[in-house]
Design a protein around this motif. Structure first.
Motif, short mmCIF file in Angstrom:
data_model
loop_
_atom_site.label_atom_id
_atom_site.label_comp_id
_atom_site.label_asym_id
_atom_site.label_seq_id
_atom_site.Cartn_x
_atom_site.Cartn_y
_atom_site.Cartn_z
N GLU A 1 -23.31 -31.37 84.75
CA GLU A 1 -23.85 -32.43 85.59
C GLU A 1 -24.15 -33.70 84.79
O GLU A 1 -24.54 -34.71 85.37
N GLN A 2 -23.98 -33.66 83.47
CA GLN A 2 -24.30 -34.80 82.62
C GLN A 2 -23.02 -35.41 82.06
O GLN A 2 -22.41 -34.87 81.13
N ALA A 3 -22.64 -36.55 82.61
CA ALA A 3 -21.39 -37.18 82.20
C ALA A 3 -21.43 -37.61 80.74
O ALA A 3 -20.38 -37.67 80.08
N GLU A 4 -22.61 -37.90 80.23
CA GLU A 4 -22.74 -38.41 78.86
C GLU A 4 -23.12 -37.31 77.87
O GLU A 4 -23.62 -37.62 76.78
N ILE A 5 -22.91 -36.04 78.21
CA ILE A 5 -23.39 -34.97 77.34
C ILE A 5 -22.74 -35.03 75.96
O ILE A 5 -23.38 -34.78 74.94
N GLY A 6 -21.46 -35.39 75.89
CA GLY A 6 -20.78 -35.48 74.60
C GLY A 6 -21.40 -36.54 73.71
O GLY A 6 -21.63 -36.34 72.51
N THR A 7 -21.71 -37.69 74.30
CA THR A 7 -22.35 -38.78 73.56
C THR A 7 -23.73 -38.37 73.08
O THR A 7 -24.14 -38.67 71.95
N LEU A 8 -24.48 -37.67 73.96
CA LEU A 8 -25.82 -37.22 73.61
C LEU A 8 -25.78 -36.25 72.43
O LEU A 8 -26.58 -36.36 71.49
N ILE A 9 -24.85 -35.32 72.45
CA ILE A 9 -24.73 -34.34 71.36
C ILE A 9 -24.29 -35.04 70.07
O ILE A 9 -24.78 -34.72 68.98
N ASP A 10 -23.40 -36.00 70.19
CA ASP A 10 -22.97 -36.75 69.00
C ASP A 10 -24.15 -37.48 68.36
O ASP A 10 -24.30 -37.50 67.13
N GLU A 11 -25.00 -38.09 69.19
CA GLU A 11 -26.17 -38.80 68.66
C GLU A 11 -27.14 -37.81 68.02
O GLU A 11 -27.71 -38.10 66.96
N ALA A 12 -27.33 -36.66 68.65
CA ALA A 12 -28.21 -35.64 68.07
C ALA A 12 -27.66 -35.18 66.72
O ALA A 12 -28.42 -35.00 65.75
N ALA A 13 -26.35 -34.98 66.63
CA ALA A 13 -25.74 -34.55 65.37
C ALA A 13 -25.92 -35.61 64.29
O ALA A 13 -26.23 -35.29 63.13
N ARG A 14 -25.71 -36.89 64.65
CA ARG A 14 -25.89 -37.96 63.68
C ARG A 14 -27.33 -38.01 63.18
O ARG A 14 -27.59 -38.12 61.96
N PHE A 15 -28.26 -37.90 64.11
CA PHE A 15 -29.69 -37.99 63.77
C PHE A 15 -30.12 -36.82 62.89
O PHE A 15 -30.81 -37.00 61.88
N VAL A 16 -29.69 -35.62 63.24
CA VAL A 16 -30.06 -34.45 62.44
C VAL A 16 -29.40 -34.49 61.07
O VAL A 16 -30.03 -34.16 60.05
N ALA A 17 -28.16 -34.91 60.99
CA ALA A 17 -27.48 -35.00 59.70
C ALA A 17 -28.18 -36.00 58.78
O ALA A 17 -28.17 -35.84 57.54
N GLU A 18 -28.81 -37.01 59.36
CA GLU A 18 -29.52 -38.02 58.58
C GLU A 18 -30.84 -37.48 58.01
O GLU A 18 -31.29 -37.92 56.96
N HIS A 19 -31.44 -36.50 58.70
CA HIS A 19 -32.79 -36.06 58.33
C HIS A 19 -32.87 -34.60 57.86
O HIS A 19 -33.94 -34.16 57.44
N VAL A 20 -31.78 -33.85 57.95
CA VAL A 20 -31.79 -32.43 57.59
C VAL A 20 -30.72 -32.18 56.54
O VAL A 20 -29.61 -32.73 56.64
N ASP A 21 -31.03 -31.35 55.57
CA ASP A 21 -30.07 -30.99 54.52
C ASP A 21 -29.13 -29.91 55.08
O ASP A 21 -29.42 -28.71 55.01
N LEU A 22 -28.02 -30.34 55.64
CA LEU A 22 -27.09 -29.41 56.29
C LEU A 22 -26.52 -28.39 55.31
O LEU A 22 -26.30 -27.23 55.67
N ASP A 23 -26.27 -28.82 54.09
CA ASP A 23 -25.71 -27.90 53.09
C ASP A 23 -26.71 -26.80 52.75
O ASP A 23 -26.34 -25.63 52.62
#
Length: 436
Positions: free
Chosen positions: A198-220
């Protein structure tokens, strides 16, 4: 060999789903194959997982499923680089009485699979106490390992330093801290998150969440904390009998709550699934030998359903010769009438005598064990079905023959017995599995 990790928290509402989606997309953006699962009976989150990873996600549930079923379901992660199991509620939250292989708690899945737990901690309104909570979760149950924590909704650098220092002193890894960021909040309604489709922008929302988390969390560092995991071949698959060879299934915004593993099991057993949309006034396929109406949000679309004469008349004609089954919202649509939140009654299909109302909302939530007193599609008299009920409707009338004797997880008999009349059957619970 995959890296397995469980995402959990002390409670609901602290950001498990957002972090799971962000990690999945961030690792996928790095070229990794990511497989997600959902611990517990949530039927909305797996669609978000699929949107983030490009791979279908399914539920694993220790109350309703045995170990062989869970092993079969998670084996789909064998070709992934990272496997994430998103928990439900708090890490140890389940029911009081043990089910098939556990209480339904996320901790059951973590211990069963041998995957460490990444905790999401929201220290709003506290500081060092967050470390005490994390340490308590770490030490509460032998066999459940804590990988570390990600802090969410941090108020300021000073706040972060206080919490981070206390966690490090307690010997707990801190992989990152997320400041408040309203742009990645997922919209909600009364049964949980607004559905991914039901959310047309879900891909954009997940991309922004991924960018934000990658900036603040040590993914490695998070990835290094995961357990090396190679699934053992499952001895057998799901114990599921399709309700028919050709299954007409209602699928649209009003009928969308169905567990992905059920549809997969039906297909694996050779059944053909034929979707149709009641909201588009479509009829079930004439070649189908059974019609299935899942749950969803019929209360938000009751006026449209009542006005769609072709759907209603075709379903009644279908039920003259072939079985029709409804779960939760689908069960309500099989009834005589549904009263919406504004107190307006809408005529439904009338295949059952059920009358329901949302005018006085009351939450019904919990696991269900049903012993069938009559047959329903795919299951014979005496079958023991395990499922989960979650709705806000009130029963005004349930006059037809009860379909089952239904107990909650404590063993108490409940009033939502389901109904049967002619070829029509319905239940308020969503089927997860049948006892072997």
């Amino acid at each position: 060999m995959a890296a397995g990790l469980v995402i959990s928290a002390p409670a609901s509402g602290v950001g498990k789903t957002t972090l799971t989606l962000a990690l999945a997309r961030a690792w996928r953006n790095r070229g990794l194959n990511v497989q997600c699962f959902k611990s517990g009976p949530d039927y909305i989150d797996p669609a978000f997982h699929a949107a983030a990873t490009g791979r279908a996600s399914v539920n694993v549930d220790s109350w309703a499923m045995d170990r062989a079923t869970i092993a079969h379901l998670v084996s789909r992660g064998a070709d992934a680089d990272v496997v994430l199991a998103e928990g439900s509620m708090g890490l140890f939250d389940g029911v009081a009485a043990r089910g098939v292989s556990g209480t339904g708690a996320t901790a059951d899945i973590a211990q069963m699979l041998g995957w460490p737990v990444l905790l999401v901690i929201d220290p709003s309104g506290q500081a060092q106490t967050a470390a005490a909570i994390a340490a308590g979760l770490r030490d509460y149950r032998p066999g459940v390992r804590l990988a570390g924590v990600v802090l969410n909704r941090i108020a300021s650098p000073r706040h972060e330093n206080l919490v981070r220092h206390a966690l490090i002193e307690a010997g707990i890894n801190v992989f990152g801290a997320l400041p408040r960021h309203a742009e990645i909040s997922l919209p909600k309604r009364h049964l949980g998150l607004v559905q991914a489709e039901e959310q047309a922008e879900i891909g954009t929302l997940i991309d922004e969440a991924a960018r934000f988390v990658a900036e603040h969390v040590d993914l490695d560092a998070v990835l290094r904390s995961a357990a090396a995991w190679s699934p053992q071949p499952a001895a057998n698959g799901l114990n599921v009998t399709p309700p028919g060879q050709r299954i007409a299934i209602a699928r649209d915004a009003a009928f969308s709550f169905v567990y992905p593993h059920m549809l997969e099991a039906w297909r694996a057993a050779g059944a053909e699934i034929q979707p149709f949309s009641p909201l588009a006034d479509e009829a079930p396929d004439a070649s189908a030998d059974v019609c299935w109406l899942p749950g969803g949000y019929p209360e938000l679309h009751a006026g449209t359903i009542a006005a769609n004469a072709r759907f209603r008349s075709s379903l009644r004609a279908f039920a003259e010769t072939r079985p029709v089954h409804g779960e939760c919202g689908g069960y309500m649509v099989l009834g005589e009438g549904l009263t919406d939140a504004d107190g307006i009654r809408h005529e439904m299909t009338g295949l059952l005598g059920l009358e329901t109302s949302f005018a006085k909302r009351r939450m019904h939530l919990g696991y269900r064990l049903a012993a069938l007193a009559g047959p329903m599609p795919g299951h014979q008299v005496g079958a023991r079905l395990r499922g989960h009920e979650f709705h806000y409707s009130t029963i005004l009338a349930q006059p037809d023959t009860p379909l089952a004797v239904v107990h909650d997880a404590t063993g108490a008999v409940i009033a939502e017995t389901g109904s049967r009349r002619g070829h029509a059957t319905g239940t308020f619970f969503h089927l997860i599995a049948e006892d072997r």
